[in-house]
Design a protein around this motif. Structure first.
Motif, short mmCIF file in Angstrom:
data_model
loop_
_atom_site.label_atom_id
_atom_site.label_comp_id
_atom_site.label_asym_id
_atom_site.label_seq_id
_atom_site.Cartn_x
_atom_site.Cartn_y
_atom_site.Cartn_z
N VAL A 40 4.71 28.84 -4.81
CA VAL A 40 4.65 29.03 -3.37
C VAL A 40 3.30 29.25 -2.89
O VAL A 40 2.44 30.18 -3.44
N GLY A 41 2.75 28.45 -1.85
CA GLY A 41 1.26 28.55 -1.51
C GLY A 41 0.61 27.55 -1.73
O GLY A 41 -0.46 27.33 -1.22
N ASP A 42 0.97 26.75 -2.81
CA ASP A 42 0.08 25.59 -3.43
C ASP A 42 0.18 24.38 -2.26
O ASP A 42 1.16 23.93 -1.56
N GLN A 43 -0.86 23.77 -2.42
CA GLN A 43 -0.94 22.29 -1.46
C GLN A 43 -0.72 21.26 -2.88
O GLN A 43 -1.16 21.37 -3.79
N LEU A 44 0.53 20.46 -2.35
CA LEU A 44 0.84 19.53 -3.15
C LEU A 44 0.78 18.00 -2.61
O LEU A 44 0.91 17.65 -1.13
N LEU A 45 0.37 17.03 -3.47
CA LEU A 45 0.39 15.74 -2.89
C LEU A 45 1.72 15.13 -3.07
O LEU A 45 2.23 15.10 -4.32
N VAL A 46 2.42 14.58 -2.01
CA VAL A 46 3.72 14.12 -1.89
C VAL A 46 3.79 12.71 -1.51
O VAL A 46 3.36 12.24 -0.86
N HIS A 47 4.58 12.01 -2.54
CA HIS A 47 4.89 10.60 -2.04
C HIS A 47 6.22 10.43 -2.04
O HIS A 47 7.11 10.43 -3.21
N MET A 58 0.86 -1.22 0.17
CA MET A 58 0.02 0.02 -0.03
C MET A 58 0.94 1.08 -0.19
O MET A 58 1.76 1.23 0.68
N CYS A 59 0.46 2.17 -0.80
CA CYS A 59 1.13 3.47 -0.83
C CYS A 59 0.58 4.56 -0.05
O CYS A 59 -0.54 4.59 -0.22
N LEU A 60 1.37 5.55 0.42
CA LEU A 60 0.69 6.71 1.04
C LEU A 60 1.37 8.02 0.56
O LEU A 60 2.45 8.19 0.59
N ALA A 61 0.26 8.86 0.04
CA ALA A 61 0.80 10.17 -0.46
C ALA A 61 0.16 11.39 0.68
O ALA A 61 -0.95 10.90 1.19
N VAL A 62 0.86 12.33 1.06
CA VAL A 62 0.44 13.35 1.97
C VAL A 62 0.35 14.53 1.32
O VAL A 62 1.26 15.00 0.53
#
Length: 63
Positions: free
Chosen positions: A44-51, A1-5
């Motif tokens: 700058v200020g963006d919300q990113l999905l990071v894995h 299972m993978c998790l991105a935050v």
């Protein structure tokens, strides 16, 4: 299972080669260096999905 935050892009470190573009991302106050190679449109200020240290997408703001 993978998790991105999700995290907020705080600072960008530009590089002449876009594949080496990095950013400082805040995850609830915890700062981490993240590769921005997959999201050249990130600002700058963006919300990113990071894995695993790579930003995969810029999240759309909730309406």
């Amino acid at each position: 299972m993978c998790l991105a935050v999700a995290g907020e892009l705080i600072e960008i470190s530009e590089h002449s080669d876009p594949l080496w573009r990095m950013g400082e991302v805040s995850f609830g106050g915890v700062l981490r260096q993240v590769s921005l190679a997959c999201v050249p449109e990130a600002r700058v200020g963006d919300q990113l999905l990071v894995h695993v240290g790579v930003a995969l997408t810029v999240l759309e703001p909730e309406r």
